[in-house]
Design an enzyme around this catalytic site. Sequence first.
Site, PDB file in Angstrom:
ATOM      1  N   GLU A   1      51.870  13.530   3.873  1.00  0.00           N
ATOM      2  CA  GLU A   1      50.723  13.936   3.031  1.00  0.00           C
ATOM      3  C   GLU A   1      50.827  13.329   1.633  1.00  0.00           C
ATOM      4  O   GLU A   1      50.485  13.966   0.644  1.00  0.00           O
ATOM      5  CB  GLU A   1      50.652  15.467   2.900  1.00  0.00           C
ATOM      6  CG  GLU A   1      50.780  16.225   4.186  1.00  0.00           C
ATOM      7  CD  GLU A   1      49.480  16.329   4.935  1.00  0.00           C
ATOM      8  OE1 GLU A   1      48.467  15.874   4.386  1.00  0.00           O
ATOM      9  OE2 GLU A   1      49.502  16.833   6.060  1.00  0.00           O
TER      10      GLU A   1
ATOM     11  N   ARG B   1      47.280  19.089   1.935  1.00  0.00           N
ATOM     12  CA  ARG B   1      48.236  19.132   0.813  1.00  0.00           C
ATOM     13  C   ARG B   1      48.185  20.475   0.102  1.00  0.00           C
ATOM     14  O   ARG B   1      49.198  20.968  -0.374  1.00  0.00           O
ATOM     15  CB  ARG B   1      47.884  18.049  -0.212  1.00  0.00           C
ATOM     16  CG  ARG B   1      48.337  16.704   0.196  1.00  0.00           C
ATOM     17  CD  ARG B   1      47.763  15.635  -0.707  1.00  0.00           C
ATOM     18  NE  ARG B   1      47.965  14.357  -0.056  1.00  0.00           N
ATOM     19  CZ  ARG B   1      47.176  13.315  -0.203  1.00  0.00           C
ATOM     20  NH1 ARG B   1      46.121  13.381  -0.988  1.00  0.00           N
ATOM     21  NH2 ARG B   1      47.437  12.197   0.419  1.00  0.00           N
TER      22      ARG B   1
ATOM     23  N   THR C   1      53.692  10.601  -0.392  1.00  0.00           N
ATOM     24  CA  THR C   1      55.087  10.758  -0.837  1.00  0.00           C
ATOM     25  C   THR C   1      55.110  11.249  -2.290  1.00  0.00           C
ATOM     26  O   THR C   1      54.108  11.157  -3.020  1.00  0.00           O
ATOM     27  CB  THR C   1      55.840   9.415  -0.771  1.00  0.00           C
ATOM     28  OG1 THR C   1      55.234   8.528  -1.733  1.00  0.00           O
ATOM     29  CG2 THR C   1      55.765   8.792   0.624  1.00  0.00           C
TER      30      THR C   1
HETATM   31  C1  LIG Z   1      57.568  14.385  10.400  1.00  0.00           C
HETATM   32  C2  LIG Z   1      56.374  13.600   9.947  1.00  0.00           C
HETATM   33  C3  LIG Z   1      55.106  13.967  10.367  1.00  0.00           C
HETATM   34  C4  LIG Z   1      53.980  13.204  10.014  1.00  0.00           C
HETATM   35  N1  LIG Z   1      52.738  13.563  10.475  1.00  0.00           N
HETATM   36  C5  LIG Z   1      51.678  12.709  10.251  1.00  0.00           C
HETATM   37  C6  LIG Z   1      50.397  12.981  10.860  1.00  0.00           C
HETATM   38  O1  LIG Z   1      50.206  14.009  11.522  1.00  0.00           O
HETATM   39  N2  LIG Z   1      49.404  12.074  10.688  1.00  0.00           N
HETATM   40  C7  LIG Z   1      49.570  10.921   9.951  1.00  0.00           C
HETATM   41  O2  LIG Z   1      48.637  10.137   9.853  1.00  0.00           O
HETATM   42  N3  LIG Z   1      50.765  10.661   9.358  1.00  0.00           N
HETATM   43  C8  LIG Z   1      51.821  11.514   9.490  1.00  0.00           C
HETATM   44  N4  LIG Z   1      53.046  11.245   8.916  1.00  0.00           N
HETATM   45  C9  LIG Z   1      53.208   9.994   8.188  1.00  0.00           C
HETATM   46  C10 LIG Z   1      53.351  10.156   6.684  1.00  0.00           C
HETATM   47  O3  LIG Z   1      52.133  10.548   6.121  1.00  0.00           O
HETATM   48  C11 LIG Z   1      53.874   8.826   6.131  1.00  0.00           C
HETATM   49  O4  LIG Z   1      55.217   8.712   6.565  1.00  0.00           O
HETATM   50  C12 LIG Z   1      53.791   8.733   4.612  1.00  0.00           C
HETATM   51  O5  LIG Z   1      52.462   8.573   4.191  1.00  0.00           O
HETATM   52  C13 LIG Z   1      54.638   7.583   4.042  1.00  0.00           C
HETATM   53  O6  LIG Z   1      54.359   6.406   4.714  1.00  0.00           O
HETATM   54  P1  LIG Z   1      55.554   5.504   5.255  1.00  0.00           P
HETATM   55  O7  LIG Z   1      56.494   6.358   6.027  1.00  0.00           O
HETATM   56  O8  LIG Z   1      54.940   4.348   5.943  1.00  0.00           O
HETATM   57  O9  LIG Z   1      56.333   5.026   3.972  1.00  0.00           O
HETATM   58  P2  LIG Z   1      55.948   3.769   3.061  1.00  0.00           P
HETATM   59  O10 LIG Z   1      54.512   3.785   2.706  1.00  0.00           O
HETATM   60  O11 LIG Z   1      56.501   2.538   3.704  1.00  0.00           O
HETATM   61  O12 LIG Z   1      56.812   4.092   1.763  1.00  0.00           O
HETATM   62  C14 LIG Z   1      58.239   3.808   1.662  1.00  0.00           C
HETATM   63  C15 LIG Z   1      58.665   4.159   0.253  1.00  0.00           C
HETATM   64  O13 LIG Z   1      57.937   3.339  -0.656  1.00  0.00           O
HETATM   65  C16 LIG Z   1      57.336   4.146  -1.638  1.00  0.00           C
HETATM   66  N5  LIG Z   1      56.100   3.515  -2.094  1.00  0.00           N
HETATM   67  C17 LIG Z   1      55.012   3.182  -1.357  1.00  0.00           C
HETATM   68  N6  LIG Z   1      54.075   2.657  -2.137  1.00  0.00           N
HETATM   69  C18 LIG Z   1      54.578   2.650  -3.399  1.00  0.00           C
HETATM   70  C19 LIG Z   1      54.091   2.218  -4.658  1.00  0.00           C
HETATM   71  N7  LIG Z   1      52.851   1.716  -4.800  1.00  0.00           N
HETATM   72  N8  LIG Z   1      54.890   2.344  -5.735  1.00  0.00           N
HETATM   73  C20 LIG Z   1      56.129   2.869  -5.620  1.00  0.00           C
HETATM   74  N9  LIG Z   1      56.649   3.296  -4.460  1.00  0.00           N
HETATM   75  C21 LIG Z   1      55.876   3.187  -3.364  1.00  0.00           C
HETATM   76  C22 LIG Z   1      57.082   5.459  -0.938  1.00  0.00           C
HETATM   77  O14 LIG Z   1      56.886   6.507  -1.875  1.00  0.00           O
HETATM   78  C23 LIG Z   1      58.362   5.603  -0.150  1.00  0.00           C
HETATM   79  O15 LIG Z   1      59.381   6.088  -0.985  1.00  0.00           O
HETATM   80  C24 LIG Z   1      54.165  12.049   9.200  1.00  0.00           C
HETATM   81  C25 LIG Z   1      55.444  11.703   8.735  1.00  0.00           C
HETATM   82  C26 LIG Z   1      56.532  12.474   9.103  1.00  0.00           C
HETATM   83  C27 LIG Z   1      57.899  12.084   8.596  1.00  0.00           C
END
Ligand SMILES: Cc1cc2nc3c(=O)[nH]c(=O)nc-3n(C[C@H](O)[C@H](O)[C@H](O)COP(=O)(O)OP(=O)(O)OC[C@H]3O[C@@H](n4cnc5c(N)ncnc54)[C@H](O)[C@@H]3O)c2cc1C
Length: 387
Positions: A366, A246, A368
Site C-alpha cells: 500500500e 491505507r 512503501t
Molecule cells: C505480503 C504482500 C502483499 C501484497 N498484496 C498486494 C495486493 O493485494 N495487490 C497488489 O497490487 N500489490 C500487493 N503487494 C505489493 C506491494 O504493494 C508492493 O510490494 C509495493 O508497492 C512495493 O513494490 P515493490 O515490491 O515492487 O518494490 P519496489 O517498487 O521495487 O521498491 C524497492 C525499494 O525502492 C524504493 N523506491 C521505489 N521508488 C523509489 C523512489 N522514487 N525513491 C526512493 N526509493 C524508492 C521502495 O520504497 C523500496 O524500498 C503486496 C506486497 C506484499 C509484500
Amino acid sequence: MIAPTELFALDTLLTEEEREIRTTVRRVCDREIRPHVARWFEDGELPARELARTLGSVGVLGMHLDGYGCAGMGAVSYGLACLELEAADSGLRSLVSVQGSLAMYAIWKYGSEDQKQEWLPAMAAGERIGCFGLTEPDFGSDPSGMRTTAKREGGDWVLNGTKMWITNGSVSDVAVVWARTDEGVRGFLVPAGTPGFTLNDVKHKISLRASVTSELVLDGVRLPAEAMLPGARGLSGPLGCLNEARFGIVFGSMGAALDCLETTLAYAGDREVFARPLASFQLTQEKLADMALELGKGLLLAVHLGRLKEAGTLTPEQVSAGKLNNVREALEIARKCRTLLGANGVTLEYPVIRHSVNLESVLTYEGTSEIHTLVLGKALTGIGAFS
Ligand SMILES: Cc1cc2nc3c(=O)[nH]c(=O)nc-3n(C[C@H](O)[C@H](O)[C@H](O)COP(=O)(O)OP(=O)(O)OC[C@H]3O[C@@H](n4cnc5c(N)ncnc54)[C@H](O)[C@@H]3O)c2cc1C
C-alpha cells in the site's frame, strides 16, 4: 495501573456504537482467530473461506460502504474493526482490507449496476472473496510502468500479463485486474476459472504467513465488454482504492502495536530478573512509557483522520502521513517489545515476533514508507522527487 489506551482517554473520543463494534470484532477475534493464528502462521495456511464467512456474518466486509448488503458504517468504526483484526494478526486485517477496501470498493465506486448486484452482496456476506491485482513483478512503487495489457478483439477484451504479490489471490472468486489499454489504464473483473487465468501462491514468505499471497498469470484471458469497470479511467482508479485501504492500515498497525504492548506489560510484570519484576527496572519503564506515548499518539492520529474521512475532507497526503507514521511506530514498538521478552520474544508462544515480521510487509505494501515520505515531501515543498 492503567491500560495504555487509557493514558490518552481514547474512549472519550468514540461513540457508544463505535465502542460496541470494537467489542464485537474483538470477541470474534478472541473466539475464532487468536486460538489458532500462531498455528496458521507457522503452517503458512489460512482457512480463508471459512474466515470470510465468519467475518461476513458480523458485517465487517465492506462495512464502510453503503447498500448492496454492506453495513454503511462510519470511518472510525471501520478503523476500529481493522485495529481489532490486526491485534489478532496483520494477515487477517489484510484479508478484510483487500476484500472491502480494494476489491469491493473498486466495484462499488467504479462498477456498473450489474457488476455491483452480481458481486457486492455475496462479497459482503463472505460467500465470495475478491483480490486486487495492480503490482507486477517489475512494477510496484511505480504502477505507471505496468505491462499487463487489455486489447479489444471484436466486442471482447483480451488480457495478457502477470500480477505479483496479490493478497487473497488463489482463494478469490473474482480478481480486480488493472491493465493498460489504448485509452489508458482500466480495471477488469476476472472471475476465477476463466480460461487462461492461473494463480500460483508465493511460498517461503516469513512475513504475513497467515495470509494468501499469489501471482496472477493472464495468458490470452478473454472477457466480455461488460467485464470492464466503466467508472475508472487512468491510474486514479486503482490509487483511489489504495487510499481506502491505507486508511485501514492507519488503525490496523496500531492494533498490532497494542497487542505487543499489552503482552509485554503482562510479561514484564510476571518475569523476575535479578530477583525483581522486569517491570520494576527504570530501563524497562522507559521503554514502556515511550511505547505508550507512540501508541497513544498514533491512535489519536487515527481517530482524527477517521473524523476527517467522515466529514469528507480527508486528503491522500493526510492518509500518507498516517500510514507512514503509524506503521513505522508500530514496527518500533514490536521490536522494543521483543527485546523485553528476551528469548521468549523469538517464539510463536507470544504474538510479538509474529506482529513484528508481519509489520515488515505492512511497511512495504500500500505504498512503501519511502513513497509516503516522498508524498509528504512533495506536499511540503511543491516539488515531486519520485523520479
Ligand atoms: C505480503 C504482500 C502483499 C501484497 N498484496 C498486494 C495486493 O493485494 N495487490 C497488489 O497490487 N500489490 C500487493 N503487494 C505489493 C506491494 O504493494 C508492493 O510490494 C509495493 O508497492 C512495493 O513494490 P515493490 O515490491 O515492487 O518494490 P519496489 O517498487 O521495487 O521498491 C524497492 C525499494 O525502492 C524504493 N523506491 C521505489 N521508488 C523509489 C523512489 N522514487 N525513491 C526512493 N526509493 C524508492 C521502495 O520504497 C523500496 O524500498 C503486496 C506486497 C506484499 C509484500
